[in-house]
Design an enzyme around this catalytic site. Sequence first.
Site, mmCIF file in Angstrom:
data_model
loop_
_atom_site.group_PDB
_atom_site.id
_atom_site.type_symbol
_atom_site.label_atom_id
_atom_site.label_comp_id
_atom_site.label_asym_id
_atom_site.label_seq_id
_atom_site.Cartn_x
_atom_site.Cartn_y
_atom_site.Cartn_z
ATOM 1 N N TYR A 5 130.853 71.653 103.848
ATOM 2 C CA TYR A 5 132.187 71.050 103.936
ATOM 3 C C TYR A 5 133.280 72.019 103.485
ATOM 4 C CZ TYR A 5 130.983 66.134 104.874
ATOM 5 O OH TYR A 5 130.581 64.949 105.430
ATOM 6 N N LYS B 109 116.531 71.420 103.025
ATOM 7 C CA LYS B 109 115.898 71.858 104.271
ATOM 8 C C LYS B 109 115.355 73.262 104.024
ATOM 9 C CE LYS B 109 114.909 71.182 108.647
ATOM 10 N NZ LYS B 109 114.016 70.118 109.162
ATOM 11 N N ASP C 274 124.748 56.916 104.080
ATOM 12 C CA ASP C 274 124.963 55.882 105.109
ATOM 13 C C ASP C 274 123.648 55.168 105.434
ATOM 14 O OD1 ASP C 274 127.666 56.533 105.321
ATOM 15 O OD2 ASP C 274 127.662 56.399 107.511
#
Length: 360
Positions: free
Chosen positions: A142, A188, A248
């Site tokens: 971000y 990851k 989410d």
Amino acid sequence: MRSYKIAVLPGDGIGPEVMEAALKVLDTVGEMESVKFEYEYAQVGGCAIDETGKPLSEETLKMCQQSDAVLLGAVGGPKWESLPQDQKPEQALLQLRGGLGLYSNLRPAVVFPALAGASSLREEVVSGVDVMVVRELTGGIYFGTPKGADANKGWNTMVYERHEVERIARVAFDLARKRSSRVTSVDKANVLDVSQFWRDIVIEIHQEYPDVELDHMYVDNAAMQLVRTPKQFDVIVTSNMFGDILSDIAAMVTGSLGMLPSASLGEKHALYEPVHGSAPDIAGQNKANPLAMIMSVAMMLSYTLDMGNAGAAIQSAVSEVLEAGYRTGEIYQDGDKLVSSTEMSDLVIKQLIQISARVA
Ligand code: IPM
Ligand code: MN
């Protein structure tokens, strides 16, 4: 009388409605506890763009820096979607996070017993779920540079510095100690160098917390596991973008995005906001679920204002109102009592007053 300065940023869409509902609850707490909450309002997001040309003005950021805590409703909407990336309403959130140093984002996903049937997953899978997603909020892809786009290429950079991973890992381990003492770090590392770096540092910091259990999961697997067996998780700690996505998913496990509060914390400042967006399709209709905003106020009381009892009382009031069968539209099922946003907050207030009478 003790007094706190609260910066209030209602934002766009349903933001102002849920904010009004939540402030009524906070006013009630103020009366009950003889504490004065002074609200200072400012516009952020789309409405601020319309007014000043910018999603977050310097004065508003300064006002937030001088407050004891910030409450934010929601930002964004179709009206501003076609603006260039760096002028969109969502920039207000990123600038607030960066400008206030809010590096840790706590997103608790708790299934209320009364709502276990409202999830799209089977009741036995979701009942009892209590996950805390700890999302790193001021780093990663971000905020990384270089970034940009031209006619033939678009690029962002996922970068973490050692101190950024160390401090968010400590937040997660400290929180786990107050819960079930289990942390799952999500990355990851099978593909990304930055993720292997993340994992190595989380392992290093874990040395300080031998009493806390740590495991690691790749983000794709974590997404699957959250839907398959959400109860296996206690605290999930992860990077900015992975945390955005996983929170989410965790939210939907609980039945509705309209139920999830959040806290964004830094060394000096704190901001509380619902996880849901501005829901322009139902804005202005008194239909929105105010509970995520109300529970964000509860988190503010507990985490920043040292009023944990009041925070817990709000949480109980919400739970009891749900037990009594009251629902806003998005979690309504046959047999429930359908209520508006304002009715919902009035019910919470009534319950809150009863709870305090019970305790007194
Ligand atoms: C959130 C939102 C924001 C994010 C957007 C609106 C910038 O999705 O708070 O989860 O991606 O962090
Ligand atoms: Mn998000």
